[in-house]
Design an enzyme around this catalytic site. Structure first.
Site, PDB file in Angstrom:
ATOM      1  N   GLY A  88      13.460   6.236 -35.633  1.00 38.33           N
ATOM      2  CA  GLY A  88      13.398   5.197 -36.907  1.00 38.33           C
ATOM      3  C   GLY A  88      15.034   4.851 -38.067  1.00 38.33           C
TER       4      GLY A  88
ATOM      5  N   HIS B 172      15.396   9.907 -21.329  1.00 38.40           N
ATOM      6  CA  HIS B 172      14.718  10.914 -22.261  1.00 38.40           C
ATOM      7  C   HIS B 172      13.089  10.930 -21.433  1.00 38.40           C
ATOM      8  CE1 HIS B 172      12.866  12.249 -26.695  1.00 38.40           C
ATOM      9  NE2 HIS B 172      13.176  12.444 -25.989  1.00 38.40           N
TER      10      HIS B 172
ATOM     11  N   GLY C 211       7.217  10.538 -28.871  1.00 38.91           N
ATOM     12  CA  GLY C 211       5.517   9.732 -28.541  1.00 38.91           C
ATOM     13  C   GLY C 211       5.518   8.034 -28.286  1.00 38.91           C
ATOM     14  N   PHE C 212       5.943   8.341 -30.148  1.00 41.04           N
ATOM     15  CA  PHE C 212       5.561   6.566 -30.265  1.00 41.04           C
ATOM     16  C   PHE C 212       6.948   5.934 -30.887  1.00 41.04           C
ATOM     17  CE2 PHE C 212       1.333   8.307 -30.191  1.00 41.04           C
ATOM     18  CZ  PHE C 212       0.873   7.757 -29.387  1.00 41.04           C
ATOM     19  N   GLY C 213       7.352   4.804 -30.450  1.00 44.46           N
ATOM     20  CA  GLY C 213       8.360   3.910 -31.076  1.00 44.46           C
ATOM     21  C   GLY C 213       7.494   3.229 -32.289  1.00 44.46           C
TER      22      GLY C 213
ATOM     23  N   MET D 143       7.770   9.446 -20.788  1.00 42.38           N
ATOM     24  CA  MET D 143       6.138   9.535 -21.081  1.00 42.38           C
ATOM     25  C   MET D 143       4.921  10.088 -20.597  1.00 42.38           C
ATOM     26  SD  MET D 143       6.339   8.404 -25.178  1.00 42.38           S
ATOM     27  CE  MET D 143       6.884   6.536 -25.585  1.00 42.38           C
TER      28      MET D 143
ATOM     29  N   SER E 141      13.309  -0.132 -32.299  1.00 40.71           N
ATOM     30  CA  SER E 141      13.220  -1.630 -33.051  1.00 40.71           C
ATOM     31  C   SER E 141      14.293  -2.001 -33.853  1.00 40.71           C
ATOM     32  CB  SER E 141      11.897  -0.709 -33.747  1.00 40.71           C
ATOM     33  OG  SER E 141      10.926  -0.305 -33.559  1.00 40.71           O
TER      34      SER E 141
ATOM     35  N   MET F 199      15.500  15.002 -32.531  1.00 41.78           N
ATOM     36  CA  MET F 199      14.389  13.769 -32.668  1.00 41.78           C
ATOM     37  C   MET F 199      14.028  13.922 -34.123  1.00 41.78           C
ATOM     38  SD  MET F 199      13.295  12.717 -29.835  1.00 41.78           S
ATOM     39  CE  MET F 199      12.091  11.728 -30.384  1.00 41.78           C
TER      40      MET F 199
ATOM     41  N   ASP G 285      12.839   5.836 -22.236  1.00 40.40           N
ATOM     42  CA  ASP G 285      12.172   7.128 -22.739  1.00 40.40           C
ATOM     43  C   ASP G 285      10.464   7.327 -21.945  1.00 40.40           C
ATOM     44  OD1 ASP G 285      12.465   7.607 -25.757  1.00 40.40           O
ATOM     45  OD2 ASP G 285      11.916   5.863 -25.759  1.00 40.40           O
TER      46      ASP G 285
END
Length: 219
Positions: free
Chosen positions: A175, A64, A140-142, A35, A196, A135, A33
């Site tokens: 997720g 990505h 932006g965040f895991g 960013m 995660s 998406m 990722d």
């Protein structure tokens, strides 16, 4: 289409990059990722880290790009040796030209859509890409919770691909775990980014295999 598992290294120990990628050597890709703290409110890493992953030569890289000005920057990731480069439709001024340039550099082409971005305006672009990324969290965040509300969008995407008789993969990112991969696979996704769920598992290698089997059977 075949099930593809692409663990995100956003959740790995970047100080031990080679060993962290080795943990998931049974995956199909290493998902990186990128960013820029402009297109999304987070800053991760850029081309040097991507090149470092490529140099490990353990897994092909699925990049990505959550960055502004994708038209200028995305081709460099393909030129560096990424197997697949995904840009956001919202960040591309000339997505067809960009897709063709990425492919000319030897990489597969992915196009990503934020949760609020409708697939309909982009259906005619499907022949120009190899993968459409839906998406399943806000980029932006895991570690965010999976958006079940994206399942109709995945179905519409898969239906459009089937109607056009195309071989375009449908990727989901955000997720993804043992529960949500079943929902996404049933809706029509076949490429799964899991961060995660894989890197926080006791055995990342086994978790990759578990996710793959769940996706194949739709649970």
């Amino acid at each position: 289409m075949d099930v593809t598992i692409s663990p995100s290294i956003l959740n790995c120990d970047i100080a031990n990059l080679a060993s962290e990628i080795e943990k998931v050597r049974n995956a199909d890709y290493a998902h990186v990722d990128v960013m820029d703290n402009h297109f999304v409110p987070n800053l991760s890493w850029g081309l040097p880290v991507v090149e470092a992953v490529i140099r490990q030569d353990i897994l092909p890289v699925d990049a990505h790009l959550m960055i502004e000005d994708a038209d200028s920057w995305a081709p460099a990731y393909a030129e560096a040796g990424c197997a697949s480069v995904t840009f956001h439709a919202e960040a591309a001024v000339a997505p067809i030209r960009l897709a063709r340039e990425i492919r000319r550099q030897g990489a597969k082409v992915g196009m990503a859509l934020r949760p609020a971005t409708d697939i309909t305006p982009y259906i005619d672009l499907l022949p120009e890409i190899d993968m459409l990324l839906v998406m399943t969290v806000e980029p932006g965040f895991g570690g965010q919770s999976f958006l079940k509300s994206m399942m109709p969008k995945i179905r519409r995407t898969r239906d459009a691909i089937s109607t056009a008789n195309l071989q375009v993969a449908v990727q989901v990112d955000g997720g993804i775990n043992r529960e949500t991969i079943c929902l996404a696979a049933e809706a029509g996704a076949n490429v799964f980014v899991a961060g995660s769920a894989v890197y926080k598992a006791e055995d990342a290698y086994s978790e990759v295999e578990a996710l793959r089997q769940l996706a194949k059977t739709h649970c």
